[in-house]
Design a protein around this motif. Structure first.
Motif, PDB file in Angstrom:
ATOM      1  N   ASP A   1       0.861  -1.171   0.000  1.00 38.16           N
ATOM      2  CA  ASP A   1       0.000   0.000   0.000  1.00 38.16           C
ATOM      3  C   ASP A   1       0.898   1.222   0.000  1.00 38.16           C
ATOM      4  N   LEU A   2       0.605   2.169  -0.866  1.00 41.32           N
ATOM      5  CA  LEU A   2       1.408   3.376  -0.953  1.00 41.32           C
ATOM      6  C   LEU A   2       0.500   4.555  -1.250  1.00 41.32           C
ATOM      7  N   ILE A   3       0.992   5.733  -0.931  1.00 41.19           N
ATOM      8  CA  ILE A   3       0.274   6.961  -1.228  1.00 41.19           C
ATOM      9  C   ILE A   3       1.133   7.807  -2.152  1.00 41.19           C
ATOM     10  N   ILE A   4       0.539   8.181  -3.281  1.00 42.79           N
ATOM     11  CA  ILE A   4       1.257   8.974  -4.270  1.00 42.79           C
ATOM     12  C   ILE A   4       0.223   9.766  -5.071  1.00 42.79           C
ATOM     13  N   GLU A   5       0.548  10.991  -5.418  1.00 44.83           N
ATOM     14  CA  GLU A   5      -0.418  11.834  -6.131  1.00 44.83           C
ATOM     15  C   GLU A   5      -0.624  11.370  -7.569  1.00 44.83           C
ATOM     16  N   ASN A   6       0.455  11.030  -8.252  1.00 52.74           N
ATOM     17  CA  ASN A   6       0.325  10.612  -9.651  1.00 52.74           C
ATOM     18  C   ASN A   6       1.266   9.450  -9.931  1.00 52.74           C
ATOM     19  N   PRO A   7       0.762   8.210  -9.897  1.00 56.30           N
ATOM     20  CA  PRO A   7       1.631   7.048 -10.120  1.00 56.30           C
ATOM     21  C   PRO A   7       2.152   6.934 -11.541  1.00 56.30           C
ATOM     22  N   GLU A   8       1.612   7.738 -12.458  1.00 55.71           N
ATOM     23  CA  GLU A   8       2.082   7.683 -13.842  1.00 55.71           C
ATOM     24  C   GLU A   8       3.202   8.695 -14.107  1.00 55.71           C
ATOM     25  N   ALA A   9       3.481   9.550 -13.103  1.00 61.27           N
ATOM     26  CA  ALA A   9       4.585  10.512 -13.212  1.00 61.27           C
ATOM     27  C   ALA A   9       5.802   9.989 -12.446  1.00 61.27           C
ATOM     28  N   HIS A  10       6.969  10.537 -12.718  1.00 59.87           N
ATOM     29  CA  HIS A  10       8.190  10.082 -12.051  1.00 59.87           C
ATOM     30  C   HIS A  10       8.053  10.283 -10.535  1.00 59.87           C
ATOM     31  N   PRO A  11       8.273   9.251  -9.734  1.00 55.16           N
ATOM     32  CA  PRO A  11       8.095   9.383  -8.286  1.00 55.16           C
ATOM     33  C   PRO A  11       9.043  10.378  -7.631  1.00 55.16           C
ATOM     34  N   ASP A  12      10.204  10.600  -8.226  1.00 56.60           N
ATOM     35  CA  ASP A  12      11.166  11.518  -7.625  1.00 56.60           C
ATOM     36  C   ASP A  12      10.711  12.971  -7.713  1.00 56.60           C
ATOM     37  N   THR A  13       9.660  13.234  -8.488  1.00 51.62           N
ATOM     38  CA  THR A  13       9.161  14.605  -8.618  1.00 51.62           C
ATOM     39  C   THR A  13       8.026  14.888  -7.631  1.00 51.62           C
ATOM     40  N   GLN A  14       7.724  13.948  -6.752  1.00 53.73           N
ATOM     41  CA  GLN A  14       6.615  14.110  -5.814  1.00 53.73           C
ATOM     42  C   GLN A  14       6.932  13.386  -4.505  1.00 53.73           C
ATOM     43  N   GLU A  15       6.269  13.814  -3.437  1.00 53.54           N
ATOM     44  CA  GLU A  15       6.453  13.139  -2.143  1.00 53.54           C
ATOM     45  C   GLU A  15       5.507  11.944  -2.086  1.00 53.54           C
ATOM     46  N   TRP A  16       6.053  10.778  -1.803  1.00 59.16           N
ATOM     47  CA  TRP A  16       5.245   9.570  -1.745  1.00 59.16           C
ATOM     48  C   TRP A  16       5.907   8.591  -0.783  1.00 59.16           C
ATOM     49  N   GLY A  17       5.232   7.486  -0.503  1.00 58.33           N
ATOM     50  CA  GLY A  17       5.840   6.487   0.367  1.00 58.33           C
ATOM     51  C   GLY A  17       4.989   5.237   0.498  1.00 58.33           C
ATOM     52  N   ILE A  18       5.653   4.123   0.770  1.00 56.10           N
ATOM     53  CA  ILE A  18       4.973   2.867   1.083  1.00 56.10           C
ATOM     54  C   ILE A  18       4.492   2.944   2.528  1.00 56.10           C
ATOM     55  N   ILE A  19       3.230   2.641   2.767  1.00 58.24           N
ATOM     56  CA  ILE A  19       2.683   2.749   4.121  1.00 58.24           C
ATOM     57  C   ILE A  19       2.363   1.397   4.748  1.00 58.24           C
ATOM     58  N   GLU A  20       2.377   0.331   3.954  1.00 57.07           N
ATOM     59  CA  GLU A  20       2.026  -0.978   4.510  1.00 57.07           C
ATOM     60  C   GLU A  20       2.415  -2.067   3.528  1.00 57.07           C
ATOM     61  N   ALA A  21       2.697  -3.261   4.049  1.00 52.27           N
ATOM     62  CA  ALA A  21       2.970  -4.428   3.209  1.00 52.27           C
ATOM     63  C   ALA A  21       2.074  -5.579   3.673  1.00 52.27           C
ATOM     64  N   ASN A  22       1.422  -6.230   2.719  1.00 52.84           N
ATOM     65  CA  ASN A  22       0.474  -7.296   3.025  1.00 52.84           C
ATOM     66  C   ASN A  22       0.962  -8.611   2.440  1.00 52.84           C
ATOM     67  N   SER A  23       1.154  -9.610   3.302  1.00 52.61           N
ATOM     68  CA  SER A  23       1.656 -10.900   2.844  1.00 52.61           C
ATOM     69  C   SER A  23       0.550 -11.787   2.276  1.00 52.61           C
ATOM     70  N   LEU A  24      -0.716 -11.451   2.544  1.00 49.14           N
ATOM     71  CA  LEU A  24      -1.854 -12.163   1.968  1.00 49.14           C
ATOM     72  C   LEU A  24      -2.776 -11.121   1.330  1.00 49.14           C
ATOM     73  N   PRO A  25      -2.298 -10.477   0.255  1.00 48.75           N
ATOM     74  CA  PRO A  25      -3.022  -9.328  -0.296  1.00 48.75           C
ATOM     75  C   PRO A  25      -4.322  -9.720  -0.992  1.00 48.75           C
ATOM     76  N   PHE A  26      -5.254  -8.789  -1.007  1.00 51.16           N
ATOM     77  CA  PHE A  26      -6.505  -8.989  -1.729  1.00 51.16           C
ATOM     78  C   PHE A  26      -6.253  -8.710  -3.215  1.00 51.16           C
ATOM     79  N   ILE A  27      -5.834  -9.761  -3.922  1.00 50.24           N
ATOM     80  CA  ILE A  27      -5.497  -9.614  -5.341  1.00 50.24           C
ATOM     81  C   ILE A  27      -6.725  -9.335  -6.188  1.00 50.24           C
ATOM     82  N   ASP A  28      -7.921  -9.576  -5.647  1.00 55.33           N
ATOM     83  CA  ASP A  28      -9.149  -9.329  -6.410  1.00 55.33           C
ATOM     84  C   ASP A  28      -9.357  -7.842  -6.691  1.00 55.33           C
ATOM     85  N   LEU A  29      -8.653  -6.967  -5.975  1.00 54.56           N
ATOM     86  CA  LEU A  29      -8.739  -5.537  -6.272  1.00 54.56           C
ATOM     87  C   LEU A  29      -8.421  -5.256  -7.734  1.00 54.56           C
TER      88      LEU A  29
END
Length: 377
Positions: free
Chosen positions: A313-341
């Motif tokens: 899980d991460l928060i980012i304003e525009n995932p299609e733009a270069h991440p280094d041009t915006q503040e973003w970060g991973i906030i969580e990791a799920n070992s049994l993720p809901f892949i149906d999303l």
């Protein structure tokens, strides 16, 4: 905590591997015994799957000709399944091979440990402090200097999480809520943007899902309540009706508004930190267009954790733009993720993540998942 600490040492891994193999063998024996005693039966109808996550896995198994069944315990349909892969293997929802290295599972739910490890590898995470008291929470708020998020240090799905906190009074209230789930509470810098899920299987990003909360755009004359009524009349047929409640009221209050506030023309405001079309928001699958540098960061993170399947899980304003041009970060990791999303986005092309999970069984005993991670551009 002892297991978490020992899992970092190489000498512990063979013992951990042996214990896990013994545990799975005992599990298989128990299921067979319970079946003979009539305590469990098996269902072969995928539509009775406990979750849609399990259903997409089952449907992919059928396409591959893999026999798969669901455990029914005393008439109750469970989220435990078995599939015949030369022999019957048992699993919870996702068929992750037991022999693959998964030492990070001992601590992956601890967000502070996760942040420290990813940060040490140059992977962006929000600045955070772990506290156990309201006084400590207020001190962390002062230290981080700005809007913060308060959440349980362990836990998922945003339970007892409060966002956009800007006052000490809100800090104390949010801390008490978070501590209902976990004694240790994380105070983190608030990140602006969409909540996204990047699913990595065998070191490769195989799904990228973007979710936004319900939001309205001001016209300079209408109140929030009136804007919501207009939004409901023109919503997409797959987006659920937005019904304002106390949670929305508390959220917009932290933004400085009330339901009867008039929003200036052109201004967009979120109405909650909860995302998704079921809650009046929108979703997109962006695997084909996510920026290569962001893709590389997520694959690198999976390589660091050495887990065969992980949902970041991460928060980012525009995932299609270069991440280094915006503040973003991973906030969580799920070992049994809901892949149906990744299967039912409102917009974009669905990603068949289950096919990549089943492909893990092509890796032989003792092999680790490969990594296609590159250095971020």
């Amino acid at each position: 905590m002892i297991v978490r600490a020992l899992s970092h040492y190489r000498f512990f891994r063979p013992l951990d591997h042996f214990v896990r193999r013994f545990s799975h063998a005992l599990e298989r024996f128990n299921f067979r015994l319970w079946h003979r005693l009539g305590l469990i039966n098996y269902n072969s109808d995928p539509t009775r799957a406990k979750t849609y996550r399990s259903q997409v896995v089952w449907e992919e198994a059928r396409r591959r000709g893999i026999p798969m069944e669901q455990l029914v315990f005393w008439g109750a349909y469970t989220d435990i399944y078995r599939a015949h892969m030369g022999e019957w293997i048992y699993f919870e929802s996702l068929p992750i091979p037991h022999h693959l290295e998964q030492s990070a599972l001992q601590w992956i739910d601890d967000k502070l440990l996760l942040y420290r490890i990813l940060h040490s590898e140059g992977i962006p995470v929000p600045s955070s402090v772990s506290v156990t008291s309201a006084r400590g929470a207020c001190a962390a708020f002062a230290q981080l200097q700005g809007m913060i998020v308060v959440k349980p240090r362990s836990g998922s799905r945003g339970r007892h999480t409060t966002t956009r906190i800007a006052t000490e009074e809100e800090v104390v209230s949010a801390f008490r809520s978070a501590q209902r789930l976990c004694r240790y509470v994380l105070i983190s810098r608030h990140l602006q943007g969409s909540v996204c899920r990047g699913t990595v299987v065998n070191g490769k990003l195989v799904g990228f899902f973007q979710a936004d909360p319900a939001r309205v755009t001001g016209d300079g004359v209408s109140t929030i309540q009136e804007l919501v009524r207009m939004k409901n009349t023109s919503r997409h047929e797959r987006v659920h009706e937005l019904i304002l409640n106390e949670g929305h009221a508390d959220f917009v209050r932290r933004l400085g508004y009330r339901f009867d506030s008039v929003i200036e023309k052109g201004k967009v405001i979120d109405l909650s930190h909860w995302t998704g079309r079921i809650l009046g928001g929108e979703t997109r699958e962006l695997l084909e267009t996510v920026h290569p540098a962001l893709k590389a960061h997520l694959e690198r993170a999976a390589q660091v954790l050495q887990v065969p399947v992980v949902g970041f899980d991460l928060i980012i304003e525009n995932p299609e733009a270069h991440p280094d041009t915006q503040e973003w970060g991973i906030i969580e990791a799920n070992s049994l993720p809901f892949i149906d999303l990744h299967y039912l986005p409102l917009y974009g092309t669905p990603s068949n993540v289950a096919s990549h999970v089943w492909d893990l069984w092509n890796l032989g005993e003792g092999k680790r998942p490969s990594s296609t991670a590159a250095q971020p551009a």
